[in-house]
Design a protein around this motif. Structure first.
Motif, mmCIF file in Angstrom:
data_model
loop_
_atom_site.group_PDB
_atom_site.id
_atom_site.type_symbol
_atom_site.label_atom_id
_atom_site.label_comp_id
_atom_site.label_asym_id
_atom_site.label_seq_id
_atom_site.Cartn_x
_atom_site.Cartn_y
_atom_site.Cartn_z
ATOM 1 N N GLY A 106 0.810 -1.211 0.000
ATOM 2 C CA GLY A 106 0.000 0.000 0.000
ATOM 3 C C GLY A 106 0.841 1.257 0.000
ATOM 4 O O GLY A 106 0.547 2.220 -0.716
ATOM 5 N N VAL A 107 1.900 1.258 0.786
ATOM 6 C CA VAL A 107 2.798 2.423 0.836
ATOM 7 C C VAL A 107 3.499 2.604 -0.506
ATOM 8 O O VAL A 107 3.638 3.737 -1.006
ATOM 9 N N VAL A 108 3.920 1.516 -1.122
ATOM 10 C CA VAL A 108 4.585 1.598 -2.429
ATOM 11 C C VAL A 108 3.616 2.140 -3.483
ATOM 12 O O VAL A 108 3.999 2.964 -4.323
ATOM 13 N N ILE A 109 2.350 1.738 -3.419
ATOM 14 C CA ILE A 109 1.357 2.259 -4.362
ATOM 15 C C ILE A 109 1.192 3.765 -4.176
ATOM 16 O O ILE A 109 1.058 4.512 -5.160
ATOM 17 N N MET A 110 1.214 4.234 -2.940
ATOM 18 C CA MET A 110 1.114 5.678 -2.713
ATOM 19 C C MET A 110 2.315 6.415 -3.295
ATOM 20 O O MET A 110 2.169 7.496 -3.885
ATOM 21 N N ILE A 111 3.494 5.856 -3.163
ATOM 22 C CA ILE A 111 4.695 6.482 -3.734
ATOM 23 C C ILE A 111 4.622 6.473 -5.255
ATOM 24 O O ILE A 111 4.988 7.460 -5.915
ATOM 25 N N ILE A 112 4.113 5.393 -5.826
ATOM 26 C CA ILE A 112 3.926 5.324 -7.282
ATOM 27 C C ILE A 112 2.947 6.409 -7.727
ATOM 28 O O ILE A 112 3.136 7.051 -8.762
ATOM 29 N N GLY A 113 1.900 6.643 -6.936
ATOM 30 C CA GLY A 113 0.940 7.705 -7.251
ATOM 31 C C GLY A 113 1.594 9.063 -7.341
ATOM 32 O O GLY A 113 1.276 9.862 -8.224
ATOM 33 N N LEU A 114 2.516 9.349 -6.419
ATOM 34 C CA LEU A 114 3.255 10.618 -6.492
ATOM 35 C C LEU A 114 4.064 10.708 -7.779
ATOM 36 O O LEU A 114 4.094 11.749 -8.441
ATOM 37 N N GLY A 115 4.725 9.616 -8.132
ATOM 38 C CA GLY A 115 5.516 9.601 -9.363
ATOM 39 C C GLY A 115 4.661 9.801 -10.593
ATOM 40 O O GLY A 115 5.043 10.538 -11.522
ATOM 41 N N VAL A 116 3.496 9.174 -10.620
ATOM 42 C CA VAL A 116 2.580 9.338 -11.749
ATOM 43 C C VAL A 116 2.125 10.796 -11.849
ATOM 44 O O VAL A 116 2.061 11.367 -12.936
ATOM 45 N N GLY A 117 1.832 11.402 -10.719
ATOM 46 C CA GLY A 117 1.408 12.802 -10.716
ATOM 47 C C GLY A 117 2.478 13.727 -11.247
ATOM 48 O O GLY A 117 2.201 14.614 -12.068
ATOM 49 N N TYR A 118 3.710 13.543 -10.792
ATOM 50 C CA TYR A 118 4.812 14.371 -11.297
ATOM 51 C C TYR A 118 5.029 14.138 -12.787
ATOM 52 O O TYR A 118 5.298 15.070 -13.539
ATOM 53 N N GLY A 119 4.906 12.891 -13.216
ATOM 54 C CA GLY A 119 5.068 12.585 -14.639
ATOM 55 C C GLY A 119 3.985 13.224 -15.492
ATOM 56 O O GLY A 119 4.269 13.785 -16.556
ATOM 57 N N LEU A 120 2.730 13.148 -15.036
ATOM 58 C CA LEU A 120 1.644 13.769 -15.785
ATOM 59 C C LEU A 120 1.775 15.286 -15.816
ATOM 60 O O LEU A 120 1.483 15.924 -16.830
ATOM 61 N N ARG A 121 2.214 15.868 -14.703
ATOM 62 C CA ARG A 121 2.408 17.317 -14.683
ATOM 63 C C ARG A 121 3.515 17.714 -15.661
ATOM 64 O O ARG A 121 3.393 18.695 -16.392
ATOM 65 N N ALA A 122 4.587 16.946 -15.681
ATOM 66 C CA ALA A 122 5.684 17.239 -16.604
ATOM 67 C C ALA A 122 5.257 17.051 -18.058
ATOM 68 O O ALA A 122 5.766 17.730 -18.954
ATOM 69 N N ALA A 123 4.295 16.141 -18.297
ATOM 70 C CA ALA A 123 3.810 15.904 -19.652
ATOM 71 C C ALA A 123 2.781 16.940 -20.099
ATOM 72 O O ALA A 123 2.311 16.897 -21.231
ATOM 73 N N GLY A 124 2.422 17.874 -19.201
ATOM 74 C CA GLY A 124 1.520 18.950 -19.578
ATOM 75 C C GLY A 124 0.092 18.775 -19.126
ATOM 76 O O GLY A 124 -0.795 19.505 -19.569
ATOM 77 N N TYR A 125 -0.183 17.821 -18.238
ATOM 78 C CA TYR A 125 -1.545 17.579 -17.778
ATOM 79 C C TYR A 125 -1.826 18.181 -16.401
ATOM 80 O O TYR A 125 -2.857 17.903 -15.804
ATOM 81 N N GLY A 126 -0.926 19.007 -15.895
ATOM 82 C CA GLY A 126 -1.128 19.693 -14.618
ATOM 83 C C GLY A 126 -1.899 20.985 -14.821
ATOM 84 O O GLY A 126 -2.306 21.330 -15.942
ATOM 85 N N VAL A 127 -2.124 21.717 -13.731
ATOM 86 C CA VAL A 127 -2.840 22.987 -13.809
ATOM 87 C C VAL A 127 -2.061 23.937 -14.714
ATOM 88 O O VAL A 127 -0.877 24.172 -14.518
ATOM 89 N N GLY A 128 -2.720 24.440 -15.740
ATOM 90 C CA GLY A 128 -2.080 25.357 -16.684
ATOM 91 C C GLY A 128 -1.157 24.658 -17.666
ATOM 92 O O GLY A 128 -0.390 25.326 -18.365
ATOM 93 N N GLY A 129 -1.200 23.351 -17.745
ATOM 94 C CA GLY A 129 -0.322 22.603 -18.640
ATOM 95 C C GLY A 129 -0.672 22.831 -20.096
ATOM 96 O O GLY A 129 -1.805 23.142 -20.452
ATOM 97 N N HIS A 130 0.310 22.646 -20.954
ATOM 98 C CA HIS A 130 0.115 22.922 -22.377
ATOM 99 C C HIS A 130 -0.839 21.936 -23.031
ATOM 100 O O HIS A 130 -1.430 22.238 -24.069
ATOM 101 N N LYS A 131 -1.037 20.744 -22.501
ATOM 102 C CA LYS A 131 -1.961 19.777 -23.089
ATOM 103 C C LYS A 131 -3.421 20.133 -22.788
ATOM 104 O O LYS A 131 -4.312 19.625 -23.425
#
Length: 94
Positions: free
Chosen positions: A63-88
Protein backbone atom coordinates in the motif's frame (compact mmCIF):
# COMPACT_ATOMS: atom_id res chain seq x y z
CA UNK A 1 -12.93 50.76 18.28
CA UNK A 2 -11.46 48.45 15.61
CA UNK A 3 -13.35 45.60 13.92
CA UNK A 4 -10.21 43.50 13.61
CA UNK A 5 -9.47 40.83 16.18
CA UNK A 6 -6.18 41.13 17.99
CA UNK A 7 -6.43 38.03 20.15
CA UNK A 8 -4.77 34.69 19.51
CA UNK A 9 -1.88 33.56 17.38
CA UNK A 10 -1.82 34.64 13.79
CA UNK A 11 -3.51 37.97 14.41
CA UNK A 12 -0.74 39.72 12.46
CA UNK A 13 -1.54 37.59 9.41
CA UNK A 14 -5.23 38.43 9.75
CA UNK A 15 -4.52 42.15 9.47
CA UNK A 16 -2.63 41.84 6.17
CA UNK A 17 -4.48 42.54 2.94
CA UNK A 18 -5.18 39.42 0.91
CA UNK A 19 -5.38 39.55 -2.88
CA UNK A 20 -8.54 37.61 -3.76
CA UNK A 21 -8.28 38.34 -7.48
CA UNK A 22 -5.69 35.60 -8.04
CA UNK A 23 -7.12 32.32 -9.33
CA UNK A 24 -5.89 29.49 -7.09
CA UNK A 25 -6.77 26.59 -9.39
CA UNK A 26 -7.13 24.16 -6.49
CA UNK A 27 -5.29 21.45 -8.42
CA UNK A 28 -8.25 20.63 -10.64
CA UNK A 29 -6.38 18.79 -13.40
CA UNK A 30 -6.05 15.25 -14.75
CA UNK A 31 -2.62 14.99 -13.09
CA UNK A 32 -4.01 15.90 -9.66
CA UNK A 33 -7.09 13.67 -9.91
CA UNK A 34 -5.06 10.68 -11.08
CA UNK A 35 -2.53 11.18 -8.29
CA UNK A 36 -5.23 11.39 -5.64
CA UNK A 37 -7.07 8.32 -6.97
CA UNK A 38 -3.95 6.16 -6.98
CA UNK A 39 -2.88 7.37 -3.54
CA UNK A 40 -6.37 6.68 -2.12
CA UNK A 41 -6.17 3.08 -3.33
CA UNK A 42 -2.74 2.71 -1.73
CA UNK A 43 -3.95 4.28 1.52
CA UNK A 44 -6.98 1.98 1.63
CA UNK A 45 -4.77 -1.08 1.17
CA UNK A 46 -2.35 0.12 3.84
CA UNK A 47 -5.18 0.87 6.28
CA UNK A 48 -6.76 -2.55 5.82
CA UNK A 49 -3.37 -4.21 6.27
CA UNK A 50 -2.72 -2.16 9.41
CA UNK A 51 -6.03 -3.28 10.87
CA UNK A 52 -5.24 -6.92 10.11
CA UNK A 53 -2.11 -6.78 12.23
CA UNK A 54 1.44 -8.02 11.87
CA UNK A 55 0.43 -10.87 9.57
CA UNK A 56 -0.26 -8.32 6.81
CA UNK A 57 3.05 -6.44 6.91
CA UNK A 58 3.76 -7.18 3.25
CA UNK A 59 0.31 -5.90 2.28
CA UNK A 60 0.97 -2.69 4.25
CA UNK A 61 4.26 -2.17 2.41
CA UNK A 62 2.50 -2.74 -0.91
CA UNK A 63 0.00 0.00 0.00
CA UNK A 64 2.80 2.42 0.84
CA UNK A 65 4.59 1.60 -2.43
CA UNK A 66 1.36 2.26 -4.36
CA UNK A 67 1.11 5.68 -2.71
CA UNK A 68 4.70 6.48 -3.73
CA UNK A 69 3.93 5.32 -7.28
CA UNK A 70 0.94 7.71 -7.25
CA UNK A 71 3.25 10.62 -6.49
CA UNK A 72 5.52 9.60 -9.36
CA UNK A 73 2.58 9.34 -11.75
CA UNK A 74 1.41 12.80 -10.72
CA UNK A 75 4.81 14.37 -11.30
CA UNK A 76 5.07 12.59 -14.64
CA UNK A 77 1.64 13.77 -15.79
CA UNK A 78 2.41 17.32 -14.68
CA UNK A 79 5.68 17.24 -16.60
CA UNK A 80 3.81 15.90 -19.65
CA UNK A 81 1.52 18.95 -19.58
CA UNK A 82 -1.55 17.58 -17.78
CA UNK A 83 -1.13 19.69 -14.62
CA UNK A 84 -2.84 22.99 -13.81
CA UNK A 85 -2.08 25.36 -16.68
CA UNK A 86 -0.32 22.60 -18.64
CA UNK A 87 0.12 22.92 -22.38
CA UNK A 88 -1.96 19.78 -23.09
CA UNK A 89 -5.01 21.31 -21.39
CA UNK A 90 -5.03 24.68 -23.12
CA UNK A 91 -7.64 25.06 -25.85
CA UNK A 92 -6.29 26.33 -29.16
CA UNK A 93 -9.73 26.92 -30.67
CA UNK A 94 -10.03 23.63 -32.55
Amino acid sequence: MSNRSTSGAGSAAATEDIDHSVELGHGNSPAAWTTVAIMLVGAAIACIAFALGSAATVLFIIGVVIMIIGLGVGYGLRAAGYGVGGHKLKSDGH
